[in-house]
Design a protein around this motif. Structure first.
Motif, short mmCIF file in Angstrom:
data_model
loop_
_atom_site.label_atom_id
_atom_site.label_comp_id
_atom_site.label_asym_id
_atom_site.label_seq_id
_atom_site.Cartn_x
_atom_site.Cartn_y
_atom_site.Cartn_z
N PRO A 126 0.82 -1.22 0.00
CA PRO A 126 0.00 0.00 0.00
C PRO A 126 0.85 1.26 0.00
O PRO A 126 1.98 1.27 0.50
N GLU A 127 0.28 2.35 -0.53
CA GLU A 127 1.01 3.61 -0.62
C GLU A 127 1.33 4.19 0.76
O GLU A 127 2.24 5.00 0.90
N TRP A 128 0.61 3.77 1.80
CA TRP A 128 0.84 4.30 3.14
C TRP A 128 1.94 3.55 3.90
O TRP A 128 2.25 3.89 5.03
N THR A 129 2.55 2.54 3.26
CA THR A 129 3.66 1.85 3.91
C THR A 129 4.96 2.51 3.51
O THR A 129 5.13 2.97 2.37
N GLY A 130 5.88 2.56 4.46
CA GLY A 130 7.19 3.15 4.22
C GLY A 130 8.26 2.08 4.26
O GLY A 130 8.10 1.00 3.70
#
Length: 156
Positions: A126-130
């Protein structure tokens, strides 16, 4: 025997939960590198979990539901402080991600985990994972008792 294959990622600023989370209190009766014995109250249920040594992103895991009253009593025997967090479930690409938002001495830490059926299973990130922190022992819940996030000098 049950294998747990898990990848962990930091959660970027701006992520917002899509659903209501569940409060978790957990402690460790034993937190050695070779094995951990964890007690957890998740919502209104108690659990006892035994995990083996990490071998990459794989390790043995055995989890058993126990009466909540037993879990409450066992938490009093655990190493202190307890881990406090709220867990949110996010469905992405056919997998359930567990996003833990920590409180107490670990406030400010947010970690997303995905359990996989095999180490080489492809998945959508997901885009919210770093940054991935799967192999970084600082982010193990059992490590956060002795070295809480609030005391880290430099944070990833």
């Amino acid at each position: 025997m049950a294998d747990e294959i898990e990848r962990k990622f930091l959660v970027k600023e701006g992520w917002q939960p899509q659903h209501v989370g569940v409060r978790i209190a957990q402690g460790y009766l034993l937190s050695a590198p070779e094995r951990i014995v964890r007690v957890r109250i998740k919502g209104d249920k108690g659990f006892l979990t035994i995990k083996g040594r990490n071998e990459g992103i794989r390790r043995l895991e055995f989890e058993y539901e126990i009466p909540c009253a037993d879990a409450e009593a066992l938490l009093k025997l655990c190493e202190q402080p307890l881990i406090e967090k709220t867990r949110y479930l996010e469905e992405v690409g056919g997998f359930t991600w567990e996003v833990d938002v920590f409180a107490g001495d670990n406030a400010g830490l947010r970690v997303a985990e995905i359990e996989l059926p095999a180490e080489d299973t492809p998945f959508e990130k997901p885009e919210w994972t770093g940054q991935e922190v799967s192999g970084d022992a600082r982010y193990y819940n059992s490590s956060l008792i002795a070295h809480p996030y609030c005391l880290w000098k430099t944070r990833s």
